[in-house]
Write an enzyme that holds these catalytic residues in place. Structure first.
Site, short mmCIF file in Angstrom:
data_model
loop_
_atom_site.label_atom_id
_atom_site.label_comp_id
_atom_site.label_asym_id
_atom_site.label_seq_id
_atom_site.Cartn_x
_atom_site.Cartn_y
_atom_site.Cartn_z
N ASN A 51 -47.00 -18.71 -30.75
CA ASN A 51 -47.58 -20.04 -30.83
C ASN A 51 -48.97 -19.94 -31.47
OD1 ASN A 51 -48.34 -22.68 -30.52
ND2 ASN A 51 -48.03 -22.76 -28.30
N ASP A 84 -44.53 -21.48 -33.67
CA ASP A 84 -44.63 -22.22 -34.93
C ASP A 84 -44.82 -21.29 -36.13
OD1 ASP A 84 -47.33 -21.48 -34.60
OD2 ASP A 84 -47.72 -23.31 -33.45
N ASN A 94 -50.03 -28.45 -32.14
CA ASN A 94 -48.80 -29.07 -32.65
C ASN A 94 -47.63 -28.95 -31.67
OD1 ASN A 94 -47.87 -26.45 -32.87
ND2 ASN A 94 -47.99 -26.36 -35.10
N ASP A 95 -47.91 -28.49 -30.45
CA ASP A 95 -46.80 -28.30 -29.49
C ASP A 95 -46.09 -29.62 -29.21
OD1 ASP A 95 -47.77 -25.77 -29.50
OD2 ASP A 95 -48.27 -25.68 -27.37
N ASP A 107 -25.32 -21.20 -41.71
CA ASP A 107 -24.75 -21.28 -40.37
C ASP A 107 -23.26 -21.61 -40.41
OD1 ASP A 107 -25.43 -21.40 -37.47
OD2 ASP A 107 -24.77 -23.48 -37.65
N GLU A 138 -22.65 -16.94 -41.83
CA GLU A 138 -22.31 -16.61 -40.44
C GLU A 138 -20.79 -16.64 -40.32
OE1 GLU A 138 -23.16 -17.92 -35.81
OE2 GLU A 138 -22.97 -19.45 -37.34
N GLY A 144 -43.31 -24.05 -28.11
CA GLY A 144 -44.52 -24.25 -28.91
C GLY A 144 -44.74 -23.26 -30.04
CA CA Z 1 -47.46 -24.67 -31.53
#
Ligand code: CA
Length: 618
Positions: free
Chosen positions: A140, A167, A145-146, A332, A361, A165
């Site tokens: 984090n 990033d 920005n959480d 994916d 995948e 959180g």
């Molecule tokens: Ca964050």
């Protein structure tokens, strides 16, 4: 009376037209920008805005031709087919959305100049080692920005299935750590906006293919991350998900066409049996449920058979490769999308970026089903995927069993031998991504009952056998996690990634003695691998497992490496005469991990549950 009624009707019509005209606007144009000088001159814009289909768009810009205006069921969309000629200059142009001679809406669109550098979009190969991380759980770097306005799920580090959180800044701050560890390539699980109220941290229910989730950062931050990684000699792979998007995508409740998603009378899940796509005996029922069933209630199944959907997705990937300077893509749930679309997508990418790589995948238990999806494979149904790389799930499954088992005819290390012996099904087994675990499986240290000796054998094997190794974040510090405890347990926060963490495992001081042992082992192995072409590109020759010892060689030009894995609980002496064809011309060697000199190549003593990697010398 009649005239009055007509007049009233006319006034009403005028009024309604006027009120509509008031409402007409452009909310969004995808792709949000484009480039001049692309190999493919076509560009299809999705224009979204209330009643935009009532207008007639006009573009006046030298070299840009508006070839076709496509109307769809919803009045709130227009699809504009543009042709951008080779001579077109970068710049901005106005799209005039007209009614009659009047501009109802104007929209400014940008054509950027392509950044051309021989270093860009070079893909990845066998010289690389991929580090898979989950951005929400790695570090984090910016606590501000959480939680972000408009984003439904708030951070809660105590909830294993919630957002924690982590990033982009957190990744960027640890590029030096990754470089020092010796990995070469970062694969982050999806970073695009996933604005669902729960489980949004994993990012696989994306709600905007063109926007980094604000809780991770901005598009610019992401581009900057790629640039900073490149400066350190690290590559970046973007995780993309074309089978499904999050149900909260902007077109929610107002799909351009009813078949934008695969629709069912009531919610219908995929059967998750990807093998039916290549199965020559599969029923239509199973096939349809596999590819058109929804992956989950929050994951809408995109219908790539609709050419507008197909274009939307294809252009999105080109946009990211070009915008961010990507080195590769991980796609994916590969078999869940329509396979003809996926082949078309791959062709389009390779047309624009001939050296680019995409790894799919391909989660199957058997090599044959994985092989079906690899480019140039000879498939009985004639299917050619054009997919440059696939993940070797069968080998992952074997690794997770082999090192815990008693050695036997078909147990223990024989499992590795057996899987690799089936490489004849692959057009090129070197194109396989190999791994012991990922974000969806038990962490390897847990699988191995937290036995460091076994862990070292697994790492030694992964870094020396054929394929492109991938390790899951935290493997290097022996993080644990078990699937039966829930996915959150496999995706714990990296210690030291959060302000206030008691221990910082990004530093030697923050690691236990055992963690440092593991980290240093892997760092030595990875940094050695970087400089050894034999383990990167060399021809593999392996020998059947005897007495619990698996021996193989990698040969490249005049370089040769011998690898021995002893899965016994005791040390063993290995007579090397069986390997004479590979030892021919070599008289001695040096062990890679300890630097010990081997003055003869007649026999070797292997410690219990240990690997030995030997650089052979003349
Ligand atoms: Ca964050």
């Amino acid at each position: 009376m009649k005239i009055k009624t007509l007049l009233l009707a006319f006034l009403l019509l005028l009024g309604s037209t006027f009120s509509y005209a008031q409402k007409i606007s452009v909310k969004r144009v995808d792709p949000p920008s484009w480039w001049t000088g692309m190999h493919d001159h076509n560009l299809q814009l999705l224009v979204y805005g209330p009643h935009i289909s009532e207008t007639s768009p006009v573009i006046n810009y030298p070299g840009v031709q508006l070839e076709q205006i496509i109307h769809v069921k919803s009045p709130d969309y227009l699809f504009l087919d543009l042709v951008i000629s080779a001579a077109t200059q970068p710049g901005t142009f106005t799209i005039h959305f007209k009614k009659g001679k009047r501009d109802v809406v104007k929209y400014t669109y940008t054509l950027n100049k392509r950044e051309k550098s021989p270093k860009l979009h070079q893909g990845f190969d066998n010289s690389d080692v991929i580090y898979l991380l989950m951005p929400d759980r790695f570090a984090n770097g910016d606590t501000t920005n959480d939680n972000m306005p408009g984003m439904l799920e708030k951070a809660n580090v105590k909830n294993p299935n919630g957002r924690h959180g982590g990033d982009i800044k957190g990744i960027e701050e640890h590029l030096g750590y990754l470089k020092n560890l010796g990995v070469t390539t970062i694969w982050s699980t999806p970073l695009m906006e996933d604005n669902l109220p729960t489980y949004s941290y994993h990012g696989y229910a994306q709600t905007d293919y063109y926007k980094v989730d604000p809780r991770f950062g901005t598009n610019r931050d992401y581009r900057n991350l790629v640039q900073e990684a490149h400066k350190k000699g690290l590559k970046v792979i973007q995780d993309m998900v074309f089978n499904h998007c999050g149900t909260n995508y902007f077109w929610k409740g107002d799909l351009p066409t009813p078949d934008w998603y695969n629709q069912w009378p009531k919610f219908t899940r995929s059967n998750y049996h990807g093998g039916v796509v290549s199965d020559p005996h599969a029923s239509q029922y199973d096939y349809h449920h596999m590819v058109a069933g929804w992956f989950d209630t929050s994951m809408a199944d995109l219908n790539q058979d609709n050419p507008l959907v197909a274009n939307y997705l294809i252009q999105n990937s080109i946009w990211w490769i070009e915008y961010a300077g990507l080195d590769g893509i991980r796609q994916d749930t590969y078999p869940y999308s329509y396979k003809d679309f996926m082949a078309k997508w791959m062709q389009r990418i390779l047309q624009e970026y001939p050296h680019f790589n995409v790894v799919g995948e391909t989660w199957f238990s058997y090599p044959a089903t994985v092989a079906y999806w690899l480019e140039n494979n000879h498939n009985a149904d004639g299917y050619h995927s054009h997919l440059t790389n696939v993940f070797d799930f069968p080998l992952m499954i074997a690794i997770n069993k082999a090192f815990n088992e008693k050695e036997g005819w078909d147990t223990g290390l024989a499992r590795l031998y057996e899987v690799i012996s089936q490489d004849f099904v692959y057009s090129d087994p070197m194109k396989l991504g190999i791994f012991a675990g990922n974000h969806d499986s038990n962490r390897i240290f847990s699988t191995l009952h937290e036995n460091l000796k076994k862990w070292k054998m697994v790492m030694a094997f992964l870094m020396t056998t054929r394929g492109i190794p991938e390790i899951y974040y935290g493997t290097e510090i022996l993080m644990t996690g078990e699937k039966f405890k829930g996915d959150g347990n496999l995706r714990k926060d990296f210690p030291g990634g959060w302000p206030g963490d008691k221990l910082n495992a990004f530093t030697p001081q923050g690691r236990t003695a055992e963690q440092n042992d593991a980290f240093n082992f892997l760092r030595t192995l990875l940094n050695w691998r970087k400089s050894n072409k034999a383990v990167q590109y060399g021809k593999l020759t392996h020998y059947i497992v005897e007495n619990g010892v698996y021996v193989y060689f990698r040969a490249y030009k005049d370089k040769k490496v011998m690898v021995l894995l002893n899965n016994n609980d005791k040390s063993v002496t290995v007579n090397l005469t069986r390997f004479a064809e590979d030892l021919k011309g070599f008289t001695k060697g040096k062990t890679v991990m300890t630097g010990k000199v081997l003055s003869q190549l007649n026999s070797l003593i292997l410690a219990a549950k240990s690997p030995m990697i030997v650089e052979l010398e003349k």
